[in-house]
Design an enzyme around this catalytic site. Structure first.
Site, PDB file in Angstrom:
ATOM      1  N   GLU A 111       0.813  -1.217   0.000  1.00 53.07           N
ATOM      2  CA  GLU A 111       0.000   0.000   0.000  1.00 53.07           C
ATOM      3  C   GLU A 111       0.849   1.271   0.000  1.00 53.07           C
ATOM      4  O   GLU A 111       0.369   2.352   0.327  1.00 53.07           O
ATOM      5  CB  GLU A 111      -0.937  -0.012   1.205  1.00 53.07           C
ATOM      6  CG  GLU A 111      -1.938  -1.152   1.165  1.00 53.07           C
ATOM      7  CD  GLU A 111      -2.739  -1.256   2.445  1.00 53.07           C
ATOM      8  OE1 GLU A 111      -3.757  -0.547   2.550  1.00 53.07           O
ATOM      9  OE2 GLU A 111      -2.357  -2.033   3.333  1.00 53.07           O
ATOM     10  N   GLY A 122      -7.593   5.476   4.520  1.00 55.10           N
ATOM     11  CA  GLY A 122      -7.195   6.361   3.439  1.00 55.10           C
ATOM     12  C   GLY A 122      -7.477   7.813   3.794  1.00 55.10           C
ATOM     13  O   GLY A 122      -8.508   8.113   4.405  1.00 55.10           O
ATOM     14  N   ASP A 168     -15.761  -0.859   9.117  1.00 54.72           N
ATOM     15  CA  ASP A 168     -16.507  -1.312   7.941  1.00 54.72           C
ATOM     16  C   ASP A 168     -17.473  -2.432   8.313  1.00 54.72           C
ATOM     17  O   ASP A 168     -17.092  -3.365   9.040  1.00 54.72           O
ATOM     18  CB  ASP A 168     -15.535  -1.818   6.870  1.00 54.72           C
ATOM     19  CG  ASP A 168     -14.545  -0.748   6.418  1.00 54.72           C
ATOM     20  OD1 ASP A 168     -14.765   0.436   6.737  1.00 54.72           O
ATOM     21  OD2 ASP A 168     -13.553  -1.107   5.757  1.00 54.72           O
ATOM     22  N   GLU A 178     -14.236  -5.161   9.316  1.00 51.62           N
ATOM     23  CA  GLU A 178     -12.895  -4.913   9.822  1.00 51.62           C
ATOM     24  C   GLU A 178     -12.778  -3.491  10.327  1.00 51.62           C
ATOM     25  O   GLU A 178     -13.619  -2.628  10.045  1.00 51.62           O
ATOM     26  CB  GLU A 178     -11.825  -5.195   8.768  1.00 51.62           C
ATOM     27  CG  GLU A 178     -11.923  -4.354   7.507  1.00 51.62           C
ATOM     28  CD  GLU A 178     -10.876  -4.781   6.482  1.00 51.62           C
ATOM     29  OE1 GLU A 178     -10.595  -5.988   6.373  1.00 51.62           O
ATOM     30  OE2 GLU A 178     -10.345  -3.889   5.801  1.00 51.62           O
ATOM     31  N   TYR A 183      -9.371   2.228  -6.061  1.00 44.60           N
ATOM     32  CA  TYR A 183      -8.467   3.324  -6.391  1.00 44.60           C
ATOM     33  C   TYR A 183      -8.539   3.785  -7.840  1.00 44.60           C
ATOM     34  O   TYR A 183      -7.740   4.619  -8.261  1.00 44.60           O
ATOM     35  CB  TYR A 183      -7.036   2.931  -6.016  1.00 44.60           C
ATOM     36  CG  TYR A 183      -6.907   2.677  -4.530  1.00 44.60           C
ATOM     37  CD1 TYR A 183      -7.076   3.710  -3.614  1.00 44.60           C
ATOM     38  CD2 TYR A 183      -6.675   1.401  -4.042  1.00 44.60           C
ATOM     39  CE1 TYR A 183      -7.007   3.481  -2.257  1.00 44.60           C
ATOM     40  CE2 TYR A 183      -6.595   1.161  -2.673  1.00 44.60           C
ATOM     41  CZ  TYR A 183      -6.763   2.210  -1.793  1.00 44.60           C
ATOM     42  OH  TYR A 183      -6.697   1.981  -0.441  1.00 44.60           O
ATOM     43  N   SER A 220      -6.369  -2.637   1.806  1.00 46.38           N
ATOM     44  CA  SER A 220      -6.656  -2.233   0.424  1.00 46.38           C
ATOM     45  C   SER A 220      -7.021  -3.409  -0.478  1.00 46.38           C
ATOM     46  O   SER A 220      -6.814  -3.366  -1.688  1.00 46.38           O
ATOM     47  CB  SER A 220      -5.473  -1.473  -0.186  1.00 46.38           C
ATOM     48  OG  SER A 220      -5.301  -0.220   0.438  1.00 46.38           O
ATOM     49  N   ASN A 268     -10.076  -0.312  10.451  1.00 42.89           N
ATOM     50  CA  ASN A 268      -8.864   0.255   9.855  1.00 42.89           C
ATOM     51  C   ASN A 268      -8.360   1.395  10.721  1.00 42.89           C
ATOM     52  O   ASN A 268      -9.026   2.432  10.840  1.00 42.89           O
ATOM     53  CB  ASN A 268      -9.159   0.771   8.448  1.00 42.89           C
ATOM     54  CG  ASN A 268      -9.593  -0.334   7.511  1.00 42.89           C
ATOM     55  OD1 ASN A 268      -8.768  -0.978   6.882  1.00 42.89           O
ATOM     56  ND2 ASN A 268     -10.903  -0.570   7.432  1.00 42.89           N
ATOM     57  N   ARG A 315     -11.598   3.775  10.804  1.00 46.72           N
ATOM     58  CA  ARG A 315     -12.777   3.595   9.956  1.00 46.72           C
ATOM     59  C   ARG A 315     -13.244   2.161  10.170  1.00 46.72           C
ATOM     60  O   ARG A 315     -12.466   1.223  10.049  1.00 46.72           O
ATOM     61  CB  ARG A 315     -12.440   3.818   8.483  1.00 46.72           C
ATOM     62  CG  ARG A 315     -13.698   3.969   7.585  1.00 46.72           C
ATOM     63  CD  ARG A 315     -13.378   3.865   6.125  1.00 46.72           C
ATOM     64  NE  ARG A 315     -13.039   2.500   5.759  1.00 46.72           N
ATOM     65  CZ  ARG A 315     -11.902   2.139   5.173  1.00 46.72           C
ATOM     66  NH1 ARG A 315     -10.968   3.025   4.893  1.00 46.72           N
ATOM     67  NH2 ARG A 315     -11.685   0.865   4.888  1.00 46.72           N
TER      68      ARG A 315
END
Length: 322
Positions: A16, A291, A273, A285, A232, A162, A287, A271
């Site tokens: 990443e 991002g 999810d 998960e 992305y 990612s 994070n 974040r």
């Protein structure tokens, strides 16, 4: 107190690397405090000053110049912002180094970073606390696979982000190849049952242990799953903020995210999810370094809640100092 000077760490040795540099570009442009950049190249060596700026402009740094640890005047910086996605950045390793330096840093600590990075271990902790997660099994390289549920399922490296190294498996004939791909990135793989008719919901959390939740957003796409290319490539995914869900579901998502955030001991940001399938919520998960481009989901979620990107960065630096 004088304005803090921030050292932004970007790049890193994980797959990443390029995503991290994209995030760093946005942070540098909007950070309300004086900020200097250090780029960790793919070979683990560091770039500073003009060389770091050149790497940011190029979008990649294959080779660095300074060995670790670099000869930096660490006393120049009141806060370090490790914006390093994936292994050797989001997994507690850099956080441990900063702890040894006694330097405040943005984001989760060593234990929380390591726990959230490992999809298997984090699921075990969440499931034990009664937070719903998708059925899964963990396998180490060299073990004979035993999957206690039928395909389709997803095979993932346990410690990547990612969507790198993830394969959707429709039948057992393709399991071996999927495991080989996952084991290219990690010694442990996670096999998760694939849910049908899934909606993907995301919520941001901000704060030290006791956080505050952003509005809930939804990600929509046409690909078989939310893979690296879909994430992305502009136009491949649609981000809906707020998510078109009923108020009760939004409240439940926020409550579960805050419960997981405290349970895992996260500081600064995350974040979280979720999957929504057949009216049931599953935490997918957490994070700890999401991002961070201005168009990334995490800053957009808080902007929708009335906290603009520069103010979000200010809050994160203040949380690190606290």
């Amino acid at each position: 107190m004088a304005e803090p000077t921030v050292l932004l760490l970007a790049g890193g040795q994980s797959p990443e690397h390029e995503v991290s540099l994209l995030s760093a570009e946005g942070v540098l442009r909007h950070m309300p405090f004086p900020t200097e950049l250090a780029v960790i190249a793919k070979d683990g060596r560091w770039l500073l000053g003009e060389e770091a700026e050149a790497a940011l402009k190029a979008g990649v740094a294959p080779l660095g110049r300074l060995p670790f640890p670099p000869s930096l005047d660490w006393d120049r910086y009141q806060v370090v912002f490790p914006l390093l996605h994936g292994r050797f950045g989001e997994d507690g390793t850099v956080q441990g180094f900063l702890e040894l330096l006694g330097k405040p840093y943005v984001g989760a600590g060593v234990a929380a970073s390591a726990l959230c990075m490992d999809k298997d271990l984090s699921k075990r902790v969440l499931a034990q606390a009664g937070i719903p997660v998708v059925p899964w099994v963990a396998l180490y390289r060299g073990e004979r696979p035993f999957i206690p549920f039928e395909p389709p399922f997803f095979v993932k490296p346990a410690n990547t982000g990612s969507s790198i190294g993830i394969t959707r498996v429709e039948d057992y004939a393709h399991l071996e190849a999927a495991l080989a791909e996952a084991f290219r990135h990690d010694v442990k793989a996670v096999v998760e049952k694939a849910l049908e008719g899934v909606r993907e919901l995301e919520v941001g959390v901000l704060g030290n242990i006791l956080g505050e939740a952003s509005p809930v957003g939804e990600v929509r796409y046409q690909a078989p799953f939310y893979d690296y290319e879909t994430k992305y490539t502009p136009g491949r995914a649609e981000l809906l903020i707020p998510a078109p869900i009923d108020p009760g579901t939004q409240e439940t998502v926020q409550e579960l995210a805050l419960k997981a955030y405290r349970l895992l001991g996260i500081r600064g940001m995350a974040r979280v999810d979720f999957f929504l399938a057949d009216g049931e919520l599953y935490l997918n998960e957490v994070n700890t370094i999401p991002g961070f481009t201005p168009t990334s989901m995490y800053p957009r979620l808080f902007a929708a809640g009335g906290l603009p990107y520069p103010e979000l960065l200010r809050r994160l630096v203040e949380l690190a100092l606290a």
